[in-house]
Design an enzyme around this catalytic site. Structure first.
Site, PDB file in Angstrom:
ATOM      1  N   GLU A  44      24.421 -20.866 -69.139  1.00 35.25           N
ATOM      2  CA  GLU A  44      23.687 -20.814 -68.396  1.00 35.25           C
ATOM      3  C   GLU A  44      22.834 -19.715 -68.939  1.00 35.25           C
ATOM      4  O   GLU A  44      22.121 -18.926 -68.942  1.00 35.25           O
ATOM      5  CB  GLU A  44      24.508 -20.262 -67.257  1.00 35.25           C
ATOM      6  N   HIS A  82      20.061 -19.839 -70.340  1.00 34.94           N
ATOM      7  CA  HIS A  82      18.526 -20.011 -69.931  1.00 34.94           C
ATOM      8  C   HIS A  82      17.845 -18.886 -69.956  1.00 34.94           C
ATOM      9  O   HIS A  82      16.978 -18.606 -70.191  1.00 34.94           O
ATOM     10  CB  HIS A  82      19.245 -20.986 -68.626  1.00 34.94           C
ATOM     11  N   GLU A 107      16.977 -27.959 -70.709  1.00 33.37           N
ATOM     12  CA  GLU A 107      18.385 -28.066 -70.980  1.00 33.37           C
ATOM     13  C   GLU A 107      18.762 -28.151 -71.453  1.00 33.37           C
ATOM     14  O   GLU A 107      20.035 -27.809 -72.146  1.00 33.37           O
ATOM     15  CB  GLU A 107      19.005 -29.443 -69.063  1.00 33.37           C
ATOM     16  N   ASP A 119      21.819 -26.204 -73.995  1.00 28.46           N
ATOM     17  CA  ASP A 119      23.240 -27.147 -74.367  1.00 28.46           C
ATOM     18  C   ASP A 119      23.342 -26.331 -75.891  1.00 28.46           C
ATOM     19  O   ASP A 119      24.260 -26.387 -76.634  1.00 28.46           O
ATOM     20  CB  ASP A 119      23.393 -28.536 -74.076  1.00 28.46           C
TER      21      ASP A 119
HETATM   22 ZN   LIG Z   1      21.357 -25.300 -67.206  1.00 32.55          ZN
END
Ligand SMILES: [Zn+2]
Length: 411
Positions: free
Chosen positions: A277, A280, A354, A358
């Protein structure tokens, strides 16, 4: 263009959209029994795998029934001039445009909510219950419904009233004012979501001091991320499914962990989820998404402003007195292929992001705890390990579990 041909275009859009959706669902369902990829064989044991298969099939059939029902209701409503009927009722109470629009949308929303309630009741208390997910009591279910409707009436009604007022005062330029309003509103809700919206539905408590909190702080410090607001939310009040998310920005930035997540995952796995998170944030995905959605809203409102004053929109739905609110519905139906298209594009970006998040977790923390947490979360929600690529392409905002595991383990 005549109102009749526009009417048939709307019907065609609704039917084509339904067919495309059902083809994707069927393609996806045909691959439920595919062999499980080697990297994922440890997600389920035999009994859980069988349960996940049953869950997918049950949801597939249920989705088929609900979407067919809603298609039939929509087509019947359009064919029987339902909008004209509702518009006449609304006009019998007032001759003020904003009041008429509010009554009109109130009836439509309430009616569609009443039709949907038996299905959502069945989904929660029969399907989710049977598979052991449901924790919602009947009282919570009813309260959620009432709170949701009330919020919709206040927020939705308020925004709609203002937008119509802008339209009446400024004409075609209303879209600029509406855009500013929606932008301010979405930035405001983004910022204060956890303070204003969440407490209506859930309880949040600060994560208590202890090992987990120390590990999270230690990680956050190591990447220079200021994270002192960590909350635990009582997600277990409704479902056993787990989640974690960031909300707000600046001084309102906080992370929220579902109590189910805290219970299901090891500390290292939770830190790995948070590292993802944080990725992001650091990769500016949050800002990108906010700006992209503001630009898309602006574009949509601009296109709306070109067409909204055309009486053809209302006439296509069989409504005699042209109005902003009926035009809005016709526009929404005609615009849906474009919004599906922008939905794809946004999903495409989302899947890219994503991977980046990651990678960020892999590079600043560890990849294995993230792999194992993703597997646990998939297992606990009985998720599909072998989705069809076309279905993923259209519907998935995240890469598949297999793709993420492979990416995380790539040297
Ligand atoms: Zn995510």
């Amino acid at each position: 263009m005549t109102p009749t041909s526009l009417f048939y275009i709307i019907i065609a859009i609704i039917i084509i959209d339904f067919i495309v959706d059902k083809i994707l669902d069927a393609l996806n369902a045909k691959h439920y029994n595919d062999p499980i990829p080697e990297e994922l064989t440890d997600v389920y044991d035999q009994a859980e795998y069988q349960k996940s298969q049953d869950y997918k099939t049950t949801n597939y059939k249920f989705g088929l029934i609900t979407s067919t029902f809603s298609l039939i209701v929509t087509l019947a409503f359009l064919g029987l001039d339902g909008f004209e009927f509702v518009d006449t009722i609304a006009r019998s109470y007032s001759d003020h445009n904003i009041i008429i629009a509010l009554i009109f949308f109130g009836i439509i929303m309430l009616g569609s909510d009443l039709l949907n309630t038996p299905f959502s009741y069945y989904k929660t208390f029969v399907i989710e219950e049977r598979f052991g997910f449901n924790k919602t009591t009947k009282a919570t279910f009813i309260l959620d419904k009432l709170k949701g409707l009330l919020m919709m009436a206040i927020i939705g009604g308020g925004l709609l009233a203002l937008i119509i007022w802008f339209y009446e005062v400024t004409g075609t330029y209303f879209w600029l004012y509406a855009w500013a309003l929606v932008a301010l509103f979405s930035i405001f809700t983004n910022m204060f979501y956890a303070r204003l919206i969440v407490p209506i539905f859930n309880k949040q408590t600060p994560l208590e001091a202890g090992e987990l909190r120390d590990k999270i702080s230690e990680y956050a410090n190591s990447v220079g991320f200021n994270l002192n607001k960590i909350f635990v939310i009582d997600g277990s009040k409704r479902s056993t499914k787990a989640n974690a998310y960031f909300s707000g920005f600046g001084s309102e930035k906080r992370v929220t962990l579902y109590d189910t997540l805290v219970n299901d995952l090891e500390d290292e796995e939770i830190v790995a989820v948070l590292a993802h998170e944080v990725g992001h944030y650091k990769k500016k995905h949050i800002i990108f998404n906010l700006i992209a959605s503001l630009l898309l809203t602006g574009l949509t409102l601009f296109i709306l402003s070109i067409f909204i004053s055309n009486p053809l929109l209302s006439q296509a739905l069989g409504v005699e007195t042209p109005s902003f609110h009926v035009g809005l519905i016709a526009f929404g139906l005609l615009y849906s292929p474009i919004s599906e298209l922008t939905g794809f594009v946004m999903n495409h970006f989302s899947r890219k992001f994503e991977y980046q998040a990651d990678d960020y977790a892999k590079n600043t923390y560890k990849s294995e705890p993230l792999v194992s947490s993703l597997k646990k979360l998939s297992k606990n929600s009985l998720s599909n390990l072998t989705p069809h690529p076309a279905y993923v392409w259209v519907h998935y905002s995240h890469p598949t579990l297999l793709e993420r595991v492979r990416n995380l383990r790539r040297e």
